[in-house]
Design a protein around this motif. Structure first.
Motif, PDB file in Angstrom:
ATOM      1  N   ILE A   1      -3.539 -15.258   2.989  1.00 25.40           N
ATOM      2  CA  ILE A   1      -2.267 -14.678   3.417  1.00 25.40           C
ATOM      3  C   ILE A   1      -2.352 -13.165   3.570  1.00 25.40           C
ATOM      4  N   LEU A   2      -2.923 -12.495   2.569  1.00 24.99           N
ATOM      5  CA  LEU A   2      -2.936 -11.034   2.593  1.00 24.99           C
ATOM      6  C   LEU A   2      -4.155 -10.459   3.307  1.00 24.99           C
ATOM      7  N   GLY A   3      -5.247 -11.215   3.355  1.00 24.84           N
ATOM      8  CA  GLY A   3      -6.485 -10.708   3.930  1.00 24.84           C
ATOM      9  C   GLY A   3      -6.357 -10.110   5.317  1.00 24.84           C
ATOM     10  N   PRO A   4      -5.624 -10.772   6.242  1.00 19.34           N
ATOM     11  CA  PRO A   4      -5.509 -10.237   7.600  1.00 19.34           C
ATOM     12  C   PRO A   4      -4.692  -8.950   7.697  1.00 19.34           C
ATOM     13  N   HIS A   5      -4.015  -8.582   6.630  1.00 17.98           N
ATOM     14  CA  HIS A   5      -3.077  -7.454   6.686  1.00 17.98           C
ATOM     15  C   HIS A   5      -3.645  -6.263   5.926  1.00 17.98           C
ATOM     16  N   LYS A   6      -4.629  -5.603   6.542  1.00 15.29           N
ATOM     17  CA  LYS A   6      -5.338  -4.514   5.888  1.00 15.29           C
ATOM     18  C   LYS A   6      -4.415  -3.339   5.579  1.00 15.29           C
ATOM     19  N   LYS A   7      -3.480  -3.054   6.479  1.00 13.61           N
ATOM     20  CA  LYS A   7      -2.553  -1.954   6.235  1.00 13.61           C
ATOM     21  C   LYS A   7      -1.657  -2.245   5.029  1.00 13.61           C
ATOM     22  N   VAL A   8      -1.233  -3.502   4.893  1.00 15.87           N
ATOM     23  CA  VAL A   8      -0.399  -3.882   3.752  1.00 15.87           C
ATOM     24  C   VAL A   8      -1.184  -3.715   2.458  1.00 15.87           C
ATOM     25  N   LEU A   9      -2.431  -4.165   2.444  1.00 16.18           N
ATOM     26  CA  LEU A   9      -3.257  -4.054   1.244  1.00 16.18           C
ATOM     27  C   LEU A   9      -3.469  -2.588   0.855  1.00 16.18           C
ATOM     28  N   GLU A  10      -3.691  -1.747   1.849  1.00 13.88           N
ATOM     29  CA  GLU A  10      -3.878  -0.324   1.576  1.00 13.88           C
ATOM     30  C   GLU A  10      -2.590   0.303   1.048  1.00 13.88           C
ATOM     31  N   TRP A  11      -1.467  -0.093   1.634  1.00 13.12           N
ATOM     32  CA  TRP A  11      -0.146   0.395   1.210  1.00 13.12           C
ATOM     33  C   TRP A  11       0.160  -0.017  -0.233  1.00 13.12           C
ATOM     34  N   ILE A  12      -0.186  -1.245  -0.589  1.00 11.33           N
ATOM     35  CA  ILE A  12       0.013  -1.705  -1.964  1.00 11.33           C
ATOM     36  C   ILE A  12      -0.766  -0.814  -2.926  1.00 11.33           C
ATOM     37  N   GLU A  13      -2.024  -0.537  -2.595  1.00 17.57           N
ATOM     38  CA  GLU A  13      -2.847   0.318  -3.456  1.00 17.57           C
ATOM     39  C   GLU A  13      -2.288   1.733  -3.525  1.00 17.57           C
ATOM     40  N   ASN A  14      -1.793   2.247  -2.414  1.00 11.61           N
ATOM     41  CA  ASN A  14      -1.192   3.584  -2.407  1.00 11.61           C
ATOM     42  C   ASN A  14       0.036   3.638  -3.318  1.00 11.61           C
ATOM     43  N   THR A  15       0.826   2.578  -3.294  1.00 10.72           N
ATOM     44  CA  THR A  15       2.022   2.537  -4.132  1.00 10.72           C
ATOM     45  C   THR A  15       1.641   2.424  -5.607  1.00 10.72           C
ATOM     46  N   LYS A  16       0.638   1.620  -5.901  1.00 12.21           N
ATOM     47  CA  LYS A  16       0.143   1.534  -7.277  1.00 12.21           C
ATOM     48  C   LYS A  16      -0.312   2.910  -7.774  1.00 12.21           C
TER      49      LYS A  16
ATOM     50  N   ILE B   1      12.233   4.168  -2.579  1.00 15.23           N
ATOM     51  CA  ILE B   1      12.630   2.976  -3.320  1.00 15.23           C
ATOM     52  C   ILE B   1      12.321   1.709  -2.529  1.00 15.23           C
ATOM     53  N   ALA B   2      12.241   1.813  -1.201  1.00 18.76           N
ATOM     54  CA  ALA B   2      11.887   0.645  -0.380  1.00 18.76           C
ATOM     55  C   ALA B   2      10.436   0.238  -0.622  1.00 18.76           C
ATOM     56  N   ASP B   3       9.548   1.209  -0.711  1.00 13.80           N
ATOM     57  CA  ASP B   3       8.142   0.894  -0.996  1.00 13.80           C
ATOM     58  C   ASP B   3       8.027   0.152  -2.320  1.00 13.80           C
ATOM     59  N   LEU B   4       8.679   0.659  -3.332  1.00 14.83           N
ATOM     60  CA  LEU B   4       8.585   0.062  -4.659  1.00 14.83           C
ATOM     61  C   LEU B   4       9.144  -1.351  -4.677  1.00 14.83           C
ATOM     62  N   SER B   5      10.292  -1.549  -4.049  1.00 17.23           N
ATOM     63  CA  SER B   5      10.929  -2.862  -4.046  1.00 17.23           C
ATOM     64  C   SER B   5      10.085  -3.895  -3.316  1.00 17.23           C
ATOM     65  N   LEU B   6       9.579  -3.552  -2.140  1.00 14.69           N
ATOM     66  CA  LEU B   6       8.809  -4.509  -1.341  1.00 14.69           C
ATOM     67  C   LEU B   6       7.434  -4.792  -1.948  1.00 14.69           C
ATOM     68  N   VAL B   7       6.789  -3.772  -2.496  1.00 17.13           N
ATOM     69  CA  VAL B   7       5.483  -4.002  -3.096  1.00 17.13           C
ATOM     70  C   VAL B   7       5.606  -4.892  -4.328  1.00 17.13           C
ATOM     71  N   CYS B   8       6.632  -4.682  -5.135  1.00 12.73           N
ATOM     72  CA  CYS B   8       6.832  -5.554  -6.295  1.00 12.73           C
ATOM     73  C   CYS B   8       7.056  -7.003  -5.855  1.00 12.73           C
ATOM     74  N   GLU B   9       7.708  -7.198  -4.739  1.00  9.22           N
ATOM     75  CA  GLU B   9       7.896  -8.549  -4.201  1.00  9.22           C
ATOM     76  C   GLU B   9       6.549  -9.171  -3.844  1.00  9.22           C
ATOM     77  N   ILE B  10       5.731  -8.429  -3.125  1.00  8.33           N
ATOM     78  CA  ILE B  10       4.441  -8.946  -2.687  1.00  8.33           C
ATOM     79  C   ILE B  10       3.521  -9.196  -3.878  1.00  8.33           C
ATOM     80  N   MET B  11       3.673  -8.427  -4.934  1.00  5.79           N
ATOM     81  CA  MET B  11       2.821  -8.601  -6.115  1.00  5.79           C
ATOM     82  C   MET B  11       2.969  -9.989  -6.723  1.00  5.79           C
TER      83      MET B  11
END
Length: 249
Positions: free
Chosen positions: A190-205, A167-177
């Motif tokens: 803002i998001l470009g430098p954070h490759k792990k975050v971008l990959e995590w967002i796609e994984n959650t999607k 539920i933490a993944d879902l809550s935080l990714v919806c915030e970033i969206m």
């Protein structure tokens, strides 16, 4: 009696609740609370949530508000919800709770005021506040860095090294969206430098498809409308009407 979920899909935490219910096959009635029309202040809704905010739920005679509390309740109260969302193991639960607590004081405090003072303020009849946006961006960028360095370590695709979302993944990714509504240059900066975050967002999607994209359609429509307004130099009042938002807060 069927679960009632009170939401406005333009709200980040509302979207998280809807996606969770849909992914886990929880039967519910979606009750739309139009924040633009002030429906959150109606006497009927105040009986569900006296704070006058979404999301909220009514499960029979039991009412609950605050999105993180709702996610925990749904994960525990409804049979068939996979354990990875909120594990029975108490140490795992405690770790998830720590991420959720951190979210409200850090990521959300950075993302919300940054988006508002960079894009949305004129829609609500307010002036853009570059200084407030700059301060919010610092907290937002710091939060994204901490997500990468603390919770996206190891071989797991999700927070806390998980191989399936919580539920933490879902809550935080919806915030970033919510950053989708930004000008593309600002979003990329803002998001470009954070490759792990971008990959995590796609994984959650991917882990929550097709429901993630379906629930976020309203956000994509807001993004398109804002882009059109920027290109046409439209006035703020018309912008608010086209977005379905009030001209003043």
């Amino acid at each position: 009696m069927k679960l009632k979920v009170y939401v406005d899909r333009r709200s980040q935490p509302s979207r998280a609740i809807l996606i969770f219910c849909k992914v886990n096959g929880i039967e519910f009635e979606e009750v739309q609370i139009n924040l633009a029309k002030g429906q959150q202040n109606s006497p009927d809704f105040k009986k569900i949530n006296p704070m006058g905010e979404v999301p909220a739920i009514a499960d029979g005679r039991f009412n609950l508000f605050e999105s993180h509390a709702i996610l925990v309740y749904l994960a525990c109260a409804f049979p068939g919800v996979a354990d990875h969302w909120y594990p029975a193991d108490l140490s795992r639960r405690a770790k998830i709770n720590s991420v959720l607590d951190w979210h409200h004081s850090n990521l959300r405090r950075g993302a919300m005021p940054y988006v508002f003072n960079t894009v949305l303020a004129p829609v609500f009849g307010r002036r853009l506040n570059p200084q407030a946006a700059a301060e919010a961006e610092k907290l937002l960028s710091s939060s994204l860095s901490k997500i990468e360095s603390i919770w996206l370590k190891g071989n797991g695709k999700f927070l806390l090294g998980g191989f399936q979302p919580s539920i933490a993944d879902l809550s935080l990714v919806c915030e970033i969206m919510q950053l989708e509504v930004l000008d593309e240059n600002d979003r990329s900066r803002i998001l470009g430098p954070h490759k792990k975050v971008l990959e995590w967002i796609e994984n959650t999607k991917n882990a929550t498809r097709p429901h993630f994209e379906e629930v976020h359609q309203v956000l994509y429509r807001v993004k398109t409308s804002l882009q059109e307004q920027r290109s046409m130099g439209g006035n703020n009042t018309n912008s608010s009407k086209r977005l379905g938002l009030p001209s003043k807060m």
